[in-house]
Write a protein that holds these residues in place. Structure first.
Motif, PDB file in Angstrom:
ATOM      1  N   ALA A 243       5.532   6.164   7.240  1.00 58.29           N
ATOM      2  CA  ALA A 243       6.200   5.621   6.051  1.00 58.29           C
ATOM      3  C   ALA A 243       5.279   5.730   4.848  1.00 58.29           C
ATOM      4  N   SER A 244       5.874   5.744   3.672  1.00 53.76           N
ATOM      5  CA  SER A 244       5.092   5.915   2.451  1.00 53.76           C
ATOM      6  C   SER A 244       4.585   4.593   1.887  1.00 53.76           C
ATOM      7  N   THR A 245       5.171   3.454   2.336  1.00 54.63           N
ATOM      8  CA  THR A 245       4.771   2.141   1.825  1.00 54.63           C
ATOM      9  C   THR A 245       4.570   1.177   2.989  1.00 54.63           C
ATOM     10  N   ILE A 246       3.463   0.433   2.929  1.00 53.99           N
ATOM     11  CA  ILE A 246       3.150  -0.564   3.968  1.00 53.99           C
ATOM     12  C   ILE A 246       2.912  -1.904   3.282  1.00 53.99           C
ATOM     13  N   THR A 247       3.541  -2.939   3.807  1.00 52.09           N
ATOM     14  CA  THR A 247       3.321  -4.303   3.317  1.00 52.09           C
ATOM     15  C   THR A 247       2.402  -5.033   4.288  1.00 52.09           C
ATOM     16  N   VAL A 248       1.344  -5.611   3.765  1.00 51.48           N
ATOM     17  CA  VAL A 248       0.333  -6.277   4.597  1.00 51.48           C
ATOM     18  C   VAL A 248       0.387  -7.774   4.326  1.00 51.48           C
ATOM     19  N   ALA A 249       0.620  -8.558   5.362  1.00 50.06           N
ATOM     20  CA  ALA A 249       0.697 -10.022   5.231  1.00 50.06           C
ATOM     21  C   ALA A 249      -0.707 -10.624   5.170  1.00 50.06           C
ATOM     22  N   GLY A 250      -0.763 -11.847   4.679  1.00 51.07           N
ATOM     23  CA  GLY A 250      -2.048 -12.522   4.577  1.00 51.07           C
ATOM     24  C   GLY A 250      -2.686 -12.809   5.926  1.00 51.07           C
ATOM     25  N   SER A 251      -1.865 -13.044   6.952  1.00 51.53           N
ATOM     26  CA  SER A 251      -2.414 -13.294   8.289  1.00 51.53           C
ATOM     27  C   SER A 251      -3.092 -12.063   8.861  1.00 51.53           C
ATOM     28  N   VAL A 252      -2.737 -10.873   8.346  1.00 51.23           N
ATOM     29  CA  VAL A 252      -3.386  -9.627   8.777  1.00 51.23           C
ATOM     30  C   VAL A 252      -4.604  -9.337   7.910  1.00 51.23           C
ATOM     31  N   ALA A 253      -4.455  -9.516   6.613  1.00 48.18           N
ATOM     32  CA  ALA A 253      -5.563  -9.237   5.703  1.00 48.18           C
ATOM     33  C   ALA A 253      -6.702 -10.240   5.852  1.00 48.18           C
TER      34      ALA A 253
ATOM     35  N   ASP B  96      -1.229  -2.213  -4.310  1.00 44.42           N
ATOM     36  CA  ASP B  96      -0.672  -3.200  -5.223  1.00 44.42           C
ATOM     37  C   ASP B  96      -0.966  -4.596  -4.653  1.00 44.42           C
ATOM     38  N   ILE B  97      -1.806  -5.370  -5.355  1.00 43.87           N
ATOM     39  CA  ILE B  97      -2.192  -6.712  -4.897  1.00 43.87           C
ATOM     40  C   ILE B  97      -1.167  -7.710  -5.402  1.00 43.87           C
TER      41      ILE B  97
ATOM     42  N   ALA C 281      -9.102  -4.015  -0.164  1.00 44.92           N
ATOM     43  CA  ALA C 281      -7.786  -4.136   0.443  1.00 44.92           C
ATOM     44  C   ALA C 281      -7.572  -3.125   1.560  1.00 44.92           C
ATOM     45  N   VAL C 282      -8.167  -1.948   1.431  1.00 41.53           N
ATOM     46  CA  VAL C 282      -7.985  -0.917   2.468  1.00 41.53           C
ATOM     47  C   VAL C 282      -8.615  -1.373   3.777  1.00 41.53           C
ATOM     48  N   ARG C 283      -9.819  -1.904   3.693  1.00 41.93           N
ATOM     49  CA  ARG C 283     -10.469  -2.407   4.906  1.00 41.93           C
ATOM     50  C   ARG C 283      -9.672  -3.577   5.492  1.00 41.93           C
ATOM     51  N   ALA C 284      -9.194  -4.506   4.617  1.00 40.61           N
ATOM     52  CA  ALA C 284      -8.434  -5.659   5.104  1.00 40.61           C
ATOM     53  C   ALA C 284      -7.124  -5.229   5.752  1.00 40.61           C
TER      54      ALA C 284
ATOM     55  N   ILE D 272       0.844  -1.196   0.000  1.00 38.31           N
ATOM     56  CA  ILE D 272       0.000   0.000   0.000  1.00 38.31           C
ATOM     57  C   ILE D 272       0.881   1.248   0.000  1.00 38.31           C
ATOM     58  N   GLN D 273       0.631   2.099  -0.967  1.00 41.94           N
ATOM     59  CA  GLN D 273       1.322   3.380  -1.056  1.00 41.94           C
ATOM     60  C   GLN D 273       0.460   4.452  -0.381  1.00 41.94           C
ATOM     61  N   LEU D 274       1.059   5.159   0.581  1.00 38.96           N
ATOM     62  CA  LEU D 274       0.341   6.194   1.309  1.00 38.96           C
ATOM     63  C   LEU D 274       0.708   7.580   0.761  1.00 38.96           C
ATOM     64  N   THR D 275      -0.119   8.537   1.047  1.00 37.03           N
ATOM     65  CA  THR D 275       0.171   9.915   0.645  1.00 37.03           C
ATOM     66  C   THR D 275       1.410  10.409   1.376  1.00 37.03           C
ATOM     67  N   ASP D 276       2.150  11.316   0.761  1.00 37.54           N
ATOM     68  CA  ASP D 276       3.402  11.795   1.326  1.00 37.54           C
ATOM     69  C   ASP D 276       3.148  12.683   2.535  1.00 37.54           C
ATOM     70  N   THR D 277       3.606  12.205   3.694  1.00 38.06           N
ATOM     71  CA  THR D 277       3.585  13.011   4.922  1.00 38.06           C
ATOM     72  C   THR D 277       4.858  12.712   5.689  1.00 38.06           C
ATOM     73  N   ALA D 278       5.170  13.554   6.603  1.00 44.02           N
ATOM     74  CA  ALA D 278       6.401  13.370   7.383  1.00 44.02           C
ATOM     75  C   ALA D 278       6.187  12.486   8.600  1.00 44.02           C
ATOM     76  N   ASN D 279       4.933  12.118   8.898  1.00 43.93           N
ATOM     77  CA  ASN D 279       4.640  11.401  10.138  1.00 43.93           C
ATOM     78  C   ASN D 279       4.620   9.882   9.983  1.00 43.93           C
TER      79      ASN D 279
END
Length: 241
Positions: A41-51, A130-131, A102-105, A32-39
């Motif tokens: 990270a810009s990219t998050i990887t989500v595992a299947g055990s979380v989704a 990105d799936i 994917a956002v909800r998961a 998941i690509q997030l909007t640019d902020t300073a607070n």
């Protein structure tokens, strides 16, 4: 179709589906690509055990179901196969639900990374999703589990029975208890008793033991006499006098 081949094919298919589901649950599903902020990270990887949190438990249940099918009786096989169908459907629902939103998961992972909660706020943070390949593998695993369970329902009546090494020792070929088989064998082996004239049983010769007073046979000493003789010998007296 050969019963033994049908049994092992269905069980193998069920094991493969369960293992693929378990493998998919341990791999990354979304990037998941997030909007640019300073607070954050810009990219998050989500595992299947979380989704799809239930996927791991469903995969382990599939493996346990396979072990139960290996020793189950004809009626219980059908019950387990129907449970397997529900299991495969649950795997499908878990995977498809995660992919469809994917956002909800990935909400819990995004909240952990950014500290932002709430569906609307999270969707504003997400720039793109990105799936990966792994959620589709979970879909395939669910289909395999359903097909394997359906095969059990259709072909389980052709499966071979349990191994004879678990039957009672000396049990008959028809599954009767060993006592009945041995009793029947004894009746067949027992010879017919000869009968005398007119259907009467023949006389049995008298084999009674001779009287104790018969000459030539020593009379046994009673217990008290033997003890007294032993005592006399102990004192040094001769009991034969």
């Amino acid at each position: 179709m050969n019963g033994r081949r049908a049994k092992y094919s269905a069980m193998l298919l069920l094991v493969v589906g369960s293992v693929l589901a378990l493998l998919a649950a341990t791999q990354p599903w979304f990037s998941i690509q997030l909007t640019d902020t300073a607070n954050h990270a810009s990219t998050i990887t989500v595992a299947g055990s979380v989704a799809a949190p239930a996927l791991t438990a469903l995969a382990l249940a599939g493996l346990a179901l396979t072990a139960a099918l290996a020793i189950a009786g004809p009626v219980f096989r059908i019950v387990l196969a129907l449970l397997g169908v529900l299991l495969g459907v649950s795997v499908l629902i878990s995977a498809i639900t995660a992919v469809s939103d994917a956002v909800r998961a990935a909400a819990s992972a995004i909240t952990t990374a950014t500290g932002v909660a709430g569906d609307a706020s999270l969707r504003r943070l997400v720039h793109s999703v990105d799936i990966q390949f792994w959620p589709w593998l979970a879909v395939v695993a669910g289909v395999l589990i359903i097909l394997a369970s359906a095969a059990v329902v259709v072909f389980s009546r052709f499966w071979p029975g349990p191994s004879r090494k678990y039957q009672t020792r000396f049990a008959g070929e028809d599954g009767r208890p060993a006592a009945d088989v041995l009793g029947e064998s004894a009746e067949l082996a027992e010879p017919d008793q000869p009968t005398g004239k007119g259907g009467e049983e023949p006389a049995v010769p008298d084999t009674a033991e001779p009287d104790d007073d018969t000459p030539g046979e020593p009379r046994a000493l009673d217990r008290d006499t033997a003890i007294d003789s032993w005592d006399e010998l102990t004192r040094g007296d001769d009991p034969t006098r």
